[in-house]
Design a protein around this motif. Structure first.
Motif, PDB file in Angstrom:
ATOM      1  N   CYS A 225       0.843  -1.185   0.000  1.00  7.97           N
ATOM      2  CA  CYS A 225       0.000   0.000   0.000  1.00  7.97           C
ATOM      3  C   CYS A 225       0.888   1.247   0.000  1.00  7.97           C
ATOM      4  CB  CYS A 225      -0.909   0.042   1.226  1.00  7.97           C
ATOM      5  SG  CYS A 225      -2.339  -1.052   1.121  1.00  7.97           S
ATOM      6  N   ILE A 226       0.557   2.213  -0.842  1.00  2.00           N
ATOM      7  CA  ILE A 226       1.144   3.541  -0.752  1.00  2.00           C
ATOM      8  C   ILE A 226       0.181   4.366   0.106  1.00  2.00           C
ATOM      9  CG2 ILE A 226       2.008   5.540  -1.993  1.00  2.00           C
ATOM     10  CD1 ILE A 226       3.524   2.908  -2.568  1.00  2.00           C
ATOM     11  N   MET A 227       0.702   4.872   1.212  1.00  2.00           N
ATOM     12  CA  MET A 227      -0.146   5.485   2.233  1.00  2.00           C
ATOM     13  C   MET A 227       0.259   6.927   2.480  1.00  2.00           C
ATOM     14  SD  MET A 227      -0.300   4.258   6.214  1.00  2.00           S
ATOM     15  CE  MET A 227       1.426   4.714   6.397  1.00  2.00           C
ATOM     16  N   GLN A 228      -0.724   7.804   2.633  1.00  2.00           N
ATOM     17  CA  GLN A 228      -0.477   9.184   3.056  1.00  2.00           C
ATOM     18  C   GLN A 228      -0.263   9.161   4.566  1.00  2.00           C
ATOM     19  OE1 GLN A 228      -0.977  12.077   0.694  1.00  2.00           O
ATOM     20  NE2 GLN A 228       0.415  12.933   2.228  1.00  2.00           N
ATOM     21  N   MET A 229       0.935   9.471   5.008  1.00  7.06           N
ATOM     22  CA  MET A 229       1.286   9.284   6.418  1.00  7.06           C
ATOM     23  C   MET A 229       0.602  10.313   7.316  1.00  7.06           C
ATOM     24  SD  MET A 229       5.360   8.368   6.174  1.00  7.06           S
ATOM     25  CE  MET A 229       5.472   7.933   7.929  1.00  7.06           C
ATOM     26  N   ASP A 230       0.215   9.823   8.512  1.00  2.33           N
ATOM     27  CA  ASP A 230      -0.207  10.706   9.596  1.00  2.33           C
ATOM     28  C   ASP A 230       0.573  10.306  10.843  1.00  2.33           C
ATOM     29  OD1 ASP A 230      -1.424   8.400  10.590  1.00  2.33           O
ATOM     30  OD2 ASP A 230      -3.440   9.002   9.981  1.00  2.33           O
ATOM     31  N   ALA A 231       0.202  10.846  11.983  1.00  8.42           N
ATOM     32  CA  ALA A 231       0.997  10.627  13.195  1.00  8.42           C
ATOM     33  C   ALA A 231       0.820   9.235  13.790  1.00  8.42           C
ATOM     34  CB  ALA A 231       0.648  11.684  14.238  1.00  8.42           C
ATOM     35  N   GLY A 232      -0.166   8.458  13.335  1.00  3.30           N
ATOM     36  CA  GLY A 232      -0.402   7.128  13.885  1.00  3.30           C
ATOM     37  C   GLY A 232       0.532   6.088  13.294  1.00  3.30           C
ATOM     38  N   LEU A 233       0.445   4.859  13.828  1.00  3.66           N
ATOM     39  CA  LEU A 233       1.262   3.752  13.332  1.00  3.66           C
ATOM     40  C   LEU A 233       0.574   3.123  12.126  1.00  3.66           C
ATOM     41  CD1 LEU A 233       3.652   1.763  13.566  1.00  3.66           C
ATOM     42  CD2 LEU A 233       2.248   0.422  15.162  1.00  3.66           C
ATOM     43  N   ASP A 234       0.988   3.511  10.933  1.00  4.02           N
ATOM     44  CA  ASP A 234       0.437   2.965   9.676  1.00  4.02           C
ATOM     45  C   ASP A 234      -1.077   3.137   9.594  1.00  4.02           C
ATOM     46  OD1 ASP A 234       3.025   2.153   9.004  1.00  4.02           O
ATOM     47  OD2 ASP A 234       2.771   0.216   9.979  1.00  4.02           O
TER      48      ASP A 234
ATOM     49  N   GLY B 192      -2.595   5.967   8.146  1.00  2.00           N
ATOM     50  CA  GLY B 192      -2.958   6.959   7.151  1.00  2.00           C
ATOM     51  C   GLY B 192      -3.830   6.421   6.031  1.00  2.00           C
ATOM     52  N   ALA B 193      -4.426   7.348   5.284  1.00  5.14           N
ATOM     53  CA  ALA B 193      -5.284   6.981   4.158  1.00  5.14           C
ATOM     54  C   ALA B 193      -4.451   6.356   3.039  1.00  5.14           C
ATOM     55  CB  ALA B 193      -6.017   8.211   3.647  1.00  5.14           C
ATOM     56  N   VAL B 194      -5.046   5.396   2.329  1.00  2.00           N
ATOM     57  CA  VAL B 194      -4.338   4.628   1.302  1.00  2.00           C
ATOM     58  C   VAL B 194      -4.531   5.270  -0.066  1.00  2.00           C
ATOM     59  CG1 VAL B 194      -4.219   2.400   0.121  1.00  2.00           C
ATOM     60  CG2 VAL B 194      -4.473   2.486   2.612  1.00  2.00           C
TER      61      VAL B 194
ATOM     62  N   ALA C 201      -6.907   9.672  -1.771  1.00  2.41           N
ATOM     63  CA  ALA C 201      -6.560   8.730  -0.705  1.00  2.41           C
ATOM     64  C   ALA C 201      -7.828   8.296   0.012  1.00  2.41           C
ATOM     65  CB  ALA C 201      -5.586   9.373   0.274  1.00  2.41           C
ATOM     66  N   THR C 202      -7.918   6.992   0.278  1.00  2.56           N
ATOM     67  CA  THR C 202      -9.096   6.418   0.930  1.00  2.56           C
ATOM     68  C   THR C 202      -8.776   6.055   2.377  1.00  2.56           C
ATOM     69  OG1 THR C 202      -9.803   5.473  -1.179  1.00  2.56           O
ATOM     70  CG2 THR C 202     -10.807   4.576   0.821  1.00  2.56           C
ATOM     71  N   PRO C 203      -9.531   6.576   3.349  1.00  4.58           N
ATOM     72  CA  PRO C 203      -9.266   6.215   4.753  1.00  4.58           C
ATOM     73  C   PRO C 203      -9.354   4.710   4.954  1.00  4.58           C
ATOM     74  CG  PRO C 203     -10.779   8.076   4.621  1.00  4.58           C
ATOM     75  CD  PRO C 203     -10.622   7.550   3.222  1.00  4.58           C
ATOM     76  N   GLN C 204      -8.515   4.190   5.819  1.00  7.91           N
ATOM     77  CA  GLN C 204      -8.547   2.753   6.115  1.00  7.91           C
ATOM     78  C   GLN C 204      -9.824   2.393   6.867  1.00  7.91           C
ATOM     79  OE1 GLN C 204      -4.959   1.114   7.904  1.00  7.91           O
ATOM     80  NE2 GLN C 204      -3.714   2.770   7.021  1.00  7.91           N
ATOM     81  N   PRO C 205     -10.380   1.197   6.602  1.00  3.27           N
ATOM     82  CA  PRO C 205     -11.564   0.762   7.352  1.00  3.27           C
ATOM     83  C   PRO C 205     -11.235   0.505   8.820  1.00  3.27           C
ATOM     84  CG  PRO C 205     -10.740  -1.011   5.953  1.00  3.27           C
ATOM     85  CD  PRO C 205      -9.962   0.215   5.589  1.00  3.27           C
ATOM     86  N   GLU C 206     -12.232   0.594   9.652  1.00  8.07           N
ATOM     87  CA  GLU C 206     -12.040   0.381  11.089  1.00  8.07           C
ATOM     88  C   GLU C 206     -11.953  -1.100  11.440  1.00  8.07           C
ATOM     89  OE1 GLU C 206     -11.518   2.665  13.441  1.00  8.07           O
ATOM     90  OE2 GLU C 206     -11.517   4.183  11.861  1.00  8.07           O
ATOM     91  N   ASN C 207     -12.503  -1.959  10.604  1.00  8.91           N
ATOM     92  CA  ASN C 207     -12.454  -3.400  10.877  1.00  8.91           C
ATOM     93  C   ASN C 207     -11.281  -4.038  10.140  1.00  8.91           C
ATOM     94  OD1 ASN C 207     -13.809  -2.851   8.433  1.00  8.91           O
ATOM     95  ND2 ASN C 207     -14.609  -4.940   8.371  1.00  8.91           N
ATOM     96  N   GLY C 208     -10.810  -5.172  10.648  1.00  7.25           N
ATOM     97  CA  GLY C 208      -9.730  -5.908  10.008  1.00  7.25           C
ATOM     98  C   GLY C 208      -8.343  -5.447  10.390  1.00  7.25           C
ATOM     99  N   ILE C 209      -8.220  -4.640  11.444  1.00 10.20           N
ATOM    100  CA  ILE C 209      -6.911  -4.132  11.865  1.00 10.20           C
ATOM    101  C   ILE C 209      -6.142  -5.217  12.606  1.00 10.20           C
ATOM    102  CG2 ILE C 209      -5.722  -2.450  13.318  1.00 10.20           C
ATOM    103  CD1 ILE C 209      -8.146  -0.583  12.906  1.00 10.20           C
ATOM    104  N   THR C 210      -4.914  -5.484  12.185  1.00  9.54           N
ATOM    105  CA  THR C 210      -4.008  -6.381  12.909  1.00  9.54           C
ATOM    106  C   THR C 210      -2.634  -5.725  12.977  1.00  9.54           C
ATOM    107  OG1 THR C 210      -3.432  -7.565  10.868  1.00  9.54           O
ATOM    108  CG2 THR C 210      -5.180  -8.523  12.225  1.00  9.54           C
ATOM    109  N   TYR C 211      -1.834  -6.153  13.955  1.00 16.16           N
ATOM    110  CA  TYR C 211      -0.514  -5.564  14.165  1.00 16.16           C
ATOM    111  C   TYR C 211       0.579  -6.609  14.014  1.00 16.16           C
ATOM    112  CZ  TYR C 211      -2.783  -1.305  15.667  1.00 16.16           C
ATOM    113  OH  TYR C 211      -3.537  -0.163  15.690  1.00 16.16           O
TER     114      TYR C 211
END
Length: 309
Positions: A135-144, A146-148, A192-202
């Motif tokens: 994914c090419i992501m527009q970075m923000d202050a969070g850990l990965d 940002g919007a894709v 850029a499309t915001p990431q969905p809230e579901n399906g998050i894994t680390y």
């Protein structure tokens, strides 16, 4: 269009070279400071630094960016249109993210929001994912978080190791960032499309301790771990009181007490797991080089019924 580049390992160096080859101006490259490596623990430049110097690019190696007024001033002086970040290894504070006109784009080796974090390739294989990507992501202050900007898929093959997936995604990522930079240069913006809230894994950082094989687990789980941890930190087991690295293995339809050697021949060493068994085809005893199971057995005694710890 002026592009600052920030990255450290081979994965990032490929992207830097592709951006340069595409004709973009790169006034500054950021990478981690030289680190001691190898048996002699001599200072070695990162792959990104080596690539940048080969291309005649200016390199800076700040220890940190947060609270670093000198580094921030240097970035602002460049007056870049965008910063591209790939496996850099330093946290980018908000004042750095805000410095380029179009912010910072990150090349991330997973299909976000799955496998945010440090080891997305390895965790995808370990978990049995059949697909990953870049994914090419527009970075923000969070850990990965940002919007894709763009997503590029890759089918994980049955016998893919982390090294093989890494190399595939490295090429995909290099091509993807060039395409998105070209779009930005022409249009002046990127969707850029915001990431969905579901399906998050680390994807937690890997450790040598967790690389030790638990023979009580199923053969599928053990085989995936061996592939996921190849080449680093490499799956291992105890043999004669010393760690033995396991580089390659496949599952076989045999059964026995977990950890017990069921067969040992030129085809491989079959070890029972909690469910099923794996056939080890490449290994590395302590103090020796990586070798095939056949080469290992040619000079060593390994009896049926021996137990790996």
């Amino acid at each position: 269009m002026k592009v600052i580049f920030a990255g450290t390992p081979d994965f990032a160096a490929a992207a830097l070279q592709a951006i340069h080859a595409a004709g973009f101006e790169i006034p500054l490259v950021l990478t981690q400071p030289d680190r001691p490596k190898g048996r002699g623990m001599q200072l070695q430049a990162s792959p990104v630094k080596q690539a940048a110097l080969d291309l005649g690019l200016r390199v800076a190696q700040p220890e940190k960016l947060r609270g670093n007024a000198e580094a921030l001033a240097m970035l602002r002086d460049v007056d870049a249109d965008v910063m591209v970040v790939a496996a850099y290894g330093l946290i980018l504070p908000q004042d750095v993210l805000d410095t380029p006109k179009h912010g910072c784009l990150n090349i991330h080796a997973s299909l976000l929001p799955r496998w945010r974090g440090a080891a997305p390739i390895q965790r995808a294989i370990e978990a049995g994912d059949t697909e990953t990507g870049v994914c090419i992501m527009q970075m923000d202050a969070g850990l990965d978080t940002g919007a894709v900007v763009s997503e590029h898929r890759y089918a994980i093959q049955t016998n893919d190791t982390a090294n093989e997936v890494h190399d595939a995604l490295m090429a995909i990522g290099a091509a993807a960032i060039v395409a998105d930079l070209q779009t930005l240069a022409v249009s002046g913006s990127l969707n850029a499309t915001p990431q969905p809230e579901n399906g998050i894994t680390y994807a937690q950082k890997l450790s040598k301790e967790e690389a030790k094989i638990n023979w009580q687990q199923s053969a599928d789980v053990v085989a995936r771990k061996i592939r996921a941890f190849n080449p680093v930190p490499t799956a291992w087991t105890d043999w004669q009181g010393k760690p033995m690295k396991i580089w390659a293995a496949n599952t076989v339809a045999q059964h026995g007490t977990a950890g017990t050697i069921l067969a040992a021949n030129a085809d491989g060493i079959v070890v029972a797991c909690g469910d099923g068994a794996v056939q080890i085809t490449q290994l590395q005893p302590a103090g020796a080089k990586r070798m095939t199971a056949a080469a290992f057995l040619a000079g060593r005694e390994l009896s049926i019924g021996t137990v790996f710890e």
